[in-house]
Design an enzyme around this catalytic site. Structure first.
Site, PDB file in Angstrom:
ATOM      1  CG  HIS A  52      -1.743  -1.230   1.387  1.00 49.79           C
ATOM      2  ND1 HIS A  52      -2.890  -1.500   0.664  1.00 49.79           N
ATOM      3  CD2 HIS A  52      -1.540  -2.302   2.192  1.00 49.79           C
ATOM      4  CE1 HIS A  52      -3.364  -2.686   1.028  1.00 49.79           C
ATOM      5  NE2 HIS A  52      -2.558  -3.197   1.951  1.00 49.79           N
ATOM      6  CB  SER A  68      13.983  21.492 -16.506  1.00 46.02           C
ATOM      7  OG  SER A  68      13.138  22.611 -16.706  1.00 46.02           O
ATOM      8  CE  LYS A  93      12.447  18.834 -11.796  1.00 48.18           C
ATOM      9  NZ  LYS A  93      11.242  19.109 -12.612  1.00 48.18           N
ATOM     10  CD  GLU A 109       8.840  11.592 -16.049  1.00 44.75           C
ATOM     11  OE1 GLU A 109       8.457  12.191 -15.033  1.00 44.75           O
ATOM     12  OE2 GLU A 109       9.453  12.153 -16.987  1.00 44.75           O
TER      13      GLU A 109
END
Length: 553
Positions: A192, A313, A319, A326
């Site tokens: 969980h 970025s 970043k 992704e």
């Protein structure tokens, strides 16, 4: 017994050469110019309307299966010549020309044109142009695009599944190699997305290997369903010509014949099994990507991605984004969507070939291309990612990961009923968490168990069951996280992986040898003068295998 004898006689008759067939040399007189430019346009009064050409074209996707189509045509023509269905002169003209087409396609000097709507018509039209109608126009004898197109799809899918199986084995090896030295390193596991129990880093890494080994089993099953020869099914009902499907099966390296003609031309379960196996792999990779993305964030800091697997970025200089991961996660939507597309395409179709089946190529090409690209990045990702073991060990102390073992200890050593032990430990966790403390406050733990609940537990024993690494190392049940259990699992998985490697090598060798044999026959066929000359080009192992199969049946 009578059935078996009758079946054997029928098989022998079915592959008997056509030398005894009476053939009349008939010269065709046309009743005027063709009104359609298509090779199949005899019954049509006009050409295909330009408004639907873009909608019905198949050239774009067929560019992926040209080499496979030519392989199938070389095998088919070899069989036609060996059976005496076409003349030795026709076979000697067709085979070297098809080989030339394949070489030109492979080296990039020939591409499909838009004058014909698909790869099959492109090849046949060019063949007729180069060797003439009297020879080139005979290649399609005994064959329909209905069995030809599913053949091409199977040959293409088989090739890409073989590539995928090879890439998955490398991914499994990467996880096992990284896991072997991490059996003593502690981390916290999650259920969980909450801290669960302490496990070893090796346990976490090796579980991905276990999943992917099952994916290898799924891929092998999909491969075996795909690896059946549909050629000879014809349009739907076979043919009256004495074709030899056993020979084409060997020449294309198939394991067996997809016997039933109607089933062979209208079934696409090989596509559905392949798409399902691919979706299963991609779902696993998507979960892996999610874990790597979360654990490499500042809040977790359990993993650090190599700079080569991150992106920056355009605006924020600080970043370091997990862009490749992704995409691995995001493209699962496309791959799962292709699975749904395949099932949806099939659900309303009557038996027999339907043009809807054109979509199986679109779906298979995209799905197998995506998953091969996805799996290819996994070994380097696993090898290059930094596992922050100190951070992982630290987190295993932070949020009561040894609570379950404390309850187990009370049951095993002090005969406390499990439900009561669960309450004792749960109330301890509640007290500590409200004080923003954890099991590092050993005095509070000792007081709660020994003084508050009157359980006479020695301090050294309590300290051991509250230590994440000690707990992790003690879980040596079959499939557990202890070093002994994980080492045994890694050993077993390596044996399974080697088994899959051996099977994969056998499948690869059979397919590559069949392609080379077919190409060698085509390269030498230009000098043949008889069907016997052509048969001599076919390896004796192939002809003996055909005879063995016939006698067995």
């Amino acid at each position: 017994m009578l059935f078996r004898v009758t079946k054997k006689l029928a098989l022998r008759k079915a592959i008997r050469p056509a030398a005894a067939r009476k053939v009349h040399n008939t010269k065709i007189t046309r009743d005027g110019p063709k009104k359609s430019t298509k090779l199949w346009g005899g019954r049509f009064s006009r050409d295909v309307d330009e408004s639907i050409l873009g909608w019905t074209e198949s050239i774009t996707v067929d560019s992926h299966i040209v080499a496979e189509d030519l392989w199938g045509s070389m095998a088919h023509t070899t069989m036609l010549g060996a059976q005496g269905i076409i003349s030795p002169k026709a076979a000697s003209a067709i085979l070297p020309t098809l080989l030339k087409f394949q070489d030109e396609f492979n080296n990039g000097s020939w591409k499909l044109g838009n004058e014909q709507e698909d790869v099959h018509m492109n090849v046949e039209a060019r063949l007729i142009k180069e060797v003439g109608m009297d020879f080139g126009g005979r290649m399609h004898t005994c064959r329909s695009r209905n069995d030809q197109v599913v053949l091409d799809s199977k040959l293409y899918a088989r090739k890409r599944i073989l590539e995928l199986r090879g890439r998955v084995t490398k991914a499994v090896e990467a996880f096992l190699e990284r896991a072997k030295d991490a059996t003593q390193d502690t981390m916290v596991s999650y259920t969980h997305v909450q801290h669960a129990q302490p496990v070893s880093v090796a346990y976490w890494l090796s579980h991905y290997a276990a999943v992917l080994i099952r994916d290898l089993e799924r891929l092998k099953r999909a491969f075996d369903v795909t690896d059946q020869n549909p050629l000879g099914g014809g349009a739907i009902a076979g043919t009256s010509f004495p074709i030899n499907r056993h020979l084409t099966t060997r020449l294309m390296g198939f394991q067996k014949i997809h016997v039933h003609g109607l089933d062979a031309t209208s079934a696409r379960d090989f596509m559905l099994e392949t798409l399902s196996a691919v979706a299963s792999i991609e779902t696993t990779l998507s979960r892996l990507a999610e874990e790597f993305i979360l654990w490499s964030s500042y809040e977790f800091r359990s993993l650090t991605l190599d700079d080569g697997f991150a992106m920056g970025s355009s605006m924020m200089p600080q970043k370091k984004n997990p862009g490749a991961l992704e995409l691995l996660r995001g493209r699962s939507g496309r791959i799962n969507g292709l699975l749904v597309a395949g099932f949806t395409m099939m659900k309303g179709l009557p038996s027999g070939y339907n043009r809807d089946f054109h979509e199986d190529k679109e779906i298979l090409v995209e799905s197998l291309s995506l998953i091969n690209r996805a799996v290819e990045v996994i070994p380097a990702l696993v090898k290059s990612t930094q596992i922050n073991k100190e951070r992982m060990h630290e987190l295993s102390y932070e949020n009561f990961s040894t609570a379950t073992e404390l309850a187990n200890y009370l049951v095993a050593k002090h005969n406390v009923p499990f439900r009561e032990a669960h309450h004792v430990v749960g109330s301890l966790v509640g007290d500590l968490s409200r004080k923003k403390e954890n099991f590092r406050n050993f005095d509070a733990c000792y007081n709660h168990v020994v003084n508050k609940h009157n359980i006479k537990a020695p301090r050294e024993e309590l300290q051991k069951v509250l230590d994440p690494k000690s707990v992790m190392l003690s879980y040596n049940s079959l499939g557990g996280t202890g070093a002994e259990a994980v080492t045994n699992m890694i050993k077993d998985m390596r044996e399974e992986l080697e088994h899959h490697r051996n099977i994969l090598k056998q499948d690869n060798d059979r397919v590559s040898q069949a392609l080379e044999t077919t190409r060698q026959i085509a390269s030498k066929a230009g000098s043949i003068n008889s069907a016997d000359d052509l048969k001599k080009l076919i390896p004796s192992a192939y002809t003996q295998e055909v005879k063995r199969v016939i006698n067995k049946n």
